[in-house]
Design a protein around this motif. Structure first.
Motif, PDB file in Angstrom:
ATOM      1  N   ARG A 166       0.630  -1.169   0.131  1.00 44.24           N
ATOM      2  CA  ARG A 166      -0.118  -0.023  -0.060  1.00 44.24           C
ATOM      3  C   ARG A 166       0.925   1.173   0.038  1.00 44.24           C
ATOM      4  O   ARG A 166       0.630   2.077  -0.872  1.00 44.24           O
ATOM      5  CB  ARG A 166      -1.027   0.051   1.222  1.00 44.24           C
ATOM      6  N   THR A 177       2.757   1.622  -3.412  1.00 40.49           N
ATOM      7  CA  THR A 177       1.733   2.159  -4.586  1.00 40.49           C
ATOM      8  C   THR A 177       1.551   3.265  -4.269  1.00 40.49           C
ATOM      9  O   THR A 177       1.318   4.240  -5.220  1.00 40.49           O
ATOM     10  CB  THR A 177       0.447   1.076  -4.364  1.00 40.49           C
ATOM     11  N   SER A 183       2.357   6.241  -6.909  1.00 43.51           N
ATOM     12  CA  SER A 183       1.376   7.168  -7.495  1.00 43.51           C
ATOM     13  C   SER A 183       1.773   8.439  -7.336  1.00 43.51           C
ATOM     14  O   SER A 183       1.195   9.396  -8.109  1.00 43.51           O
ATOM     15  CB  SER A 183      -0.094   6.836  -6.694  1.00 43.51           C
ATOM     16  N   LEU A 211       1.399   0.606 -12.708  1.00 49.80           N
ATOM     17  CA  LEU A 211       0.388   0.960 -11.728  1.00 49.80           C
ATOM     18  C   LEU A 211      -0.739   0.348 -12.286  1.00 49.80           C
ATOM     19  O   LEU A 211      -1.631  -0.257 -11.534  1.00 49.80           O
ATOM     20  CB  LEU A 211       0.071   2.410 -11.594  1.00 49.80           C
ATOM     21  N   ILE A 212      -1.379   0.365 -13.522  1.00 47.81           N
ATOM     22  CA  ILE A 212      -2.564  -0.319 -14.403  1.00 47.81           C
ATOM     23  C   ILE A 212      -2.308  -1.943 -14.220  1.00 47.81           C
ATOM     24  O   ILE A 212      -3.019  -2.496 -13.659  1.00 47.81           O
ATOM     25  CB  ILE A 212      -2.357   0.127 -15.790  1.00 47.81           C
ATOM     26  N   ASN A 228      -0.268  -3.680 -11.953  1.00 47.77           N
ATOM     27  CA  ASN A 228      -0.510  -3.929 -10.479  1.00 47.77           C
ATOM     28  C   ASN A 228      -1.978  -3.961 -10.156  1.00 47.77           C
ATOM     29  O   ASN A 228      -2.038  -5.028  -9.206  1.00 47.77           O
ATOM     30  CB  ASN A 228       0.489  -3.011  -9.952  1.00 47.77           C
ATOM     31  N   ARG A 229      -2.683  -2.950 -10.591  1.00 46.57           N
ATOM     32  CA  ARG A 229      -3.996  -2.972 -10.051  1.00 46.57           C
ATOM     33  C   ARG A 229      -4.878  -4.217 -10.825  1.00 46.57           C
ATOM     34  O   ARG A 229      -5.552  -4.742  -9.901  1.00 46.57           O
ATOM     35  CB  ARG A 229      -4.800  -1.588 -10.463  1.00 46.57           C
ATOM     36  N   ILE A 230      -4.563  -4.684 -11.646  1.00 47.05           N
ATOM     37  CA  ILE A 230      -5.244  -5.682 -12.416  1.00 47.05           C
ATOM     38  C   ILE A 230      -4.636  -7.252 -12.100  1.00 47.05           C
ATOM     39  O   ILE A 230      -5.520  -8.046 -11.748  1.00 47.05           O
ATOM     40  CB  ILE A 230      -5.421  -5.646 -13.907  1.00 47.05           C
ATOM     41  N   ARG A 263      -1.666  -7.638 -10.224  1.00 53.13           N
ATOM     42  CA  ARG A 263      -0.941  -7.784  -8.915  1.00 53.13           C
ATOM     43  C   ARG A 263       0.217  -8.499  -8.884  1.00 53.13           C
ATOM     44  O   ARG A 263       0.489  -9.699  -8.081  1.00 53.13           O
ATOM     45  CB  ARG A 263      -1.949  -8.575  -7.554  1.00 53.13           C
TER      46      ARG A 263
END
Length: 273
Positions: A35, A38, A42, A83-84, A86-88, A90
């Motif tokens: 967290r 990220t 970000s 980031l994208i 990692n969001r989808i 992981r």
């Protein structure tokens, strides 16, 4: 246009810190570390976006980009993609490796820009890059020293317990599990810091234009140090090697760190003094 490097330095340090948390999460799954990593990444993306939009708005033509702006956009795209993804999906290791490339590109971009002046007037811009490289390397060596101390404590405690020699010093030491864990955490901190420091060192060599320095004894030995600690992590994570054997390897790896300091005397650009 921003011409002082303090903002660039801040972005580089925040970027490095975010990768440190991502590496920690990969080595030992930790939701809080991920967290924070990220969040920091970000924040880097936000700073890059603001800077990128500012430069695009000041452009007279949207089709004329300098090398600086092209490399900056490449780094921004890498951060955005990581980031994208990692969001989808992981995939922490993917995010770390992609952003290690993005980190190197961003550093090369910042410190090769002739329009940027150093934070300190007496420095050259390459001096500032070298300072960040050295600070990351020193922090990594400090982490490895802490890991070596805990590994030494682990071996001492292991031998005492195996020989059933209960002394006051044994009672005052942390448990075998804790000394092994603390050494492991220290390596998790030190390995990515050294990796980032080496990346900046390579960037500095590229900017200097003397590629012979890539084969400098100190540079080669630094890669050996990194390989030794990555193999330590591989043994722990993949091979499930016992703690006492890991401790021995950790101490052997730290001996290579000490050799790295001795190698400085024959290095072309790491010589003491």
């Amino acid at each position: 246009m921003i011409t002082k490097s303090w903002l660039y330095d801040a972005i580089i340090y925040i970027y490095a810190l975010s990768l440190l948390f991502y590496f920690a999460d990969f080595a030992s799954p930790n939701r809080e570390a991920k967290r924070i990593g990220t969040g920091l990444l970000s924040f880097v993306w936000g700073l890059q976006t603001v800077y990128l939009v500012y430069n695009l708005m000041s452009h007279k033509s949207l089709f004329a980009f300098s090398v600086f702006e092209t490399l900056f956009m490449l780094s921004w795209v890498l951060v955005t993609a990581s980031l994208i993804i990692n969001r989808i999906f992981r995939i922490e290791l993917f995010v770390f490796l992609v952003n290690l490339i993005g980190f190197s590109v961003l550093a090369l971009n910042f410190f090769s820009n002739p329009g940027v002046s150093p934070t300190l007037g007496s420095w050259k811009i390459n001096d500032e890059l070298l300072f960040i490289h050295i600070s990351l390397a020193i922090c990594s060596y400090a982490a490895f020293a802490v890991a070596a101390v805990f590994s030494g404590m682990h071996l001492y405690l292991h031998r005492r317990l195996k020989g059933k020699k209960w002394t006051s010093s044994v009672k005052r030491l942390p448990s075998l599990e804790k000394t092994d864990r603390y050494a492991y955490v220290s390596v998790i901190v030190g390995a990515p810091l050294l990796m980032l420091g080496l990346a900046l060192g390579v960037v500095w060599i590229v900017l200097e234009g003397d590629y012979r320095l890539l084969f400098d004894p100190k540079v080669i030995n630094s890669w050996v140090v990194l390989a030794a600690y990555l193999f330590y992590l591989f043994q722990r994570l993949a091979l499930q090697t016992p703690g006492n054997k890991l401790a021995k390897w950790n101490l052997a790896a730290f001996v290579i760190v000490l050799i790295n300091f001795a190698v400085s005397n024959v290095s072309q650009f790491h010589r003491w003094g």
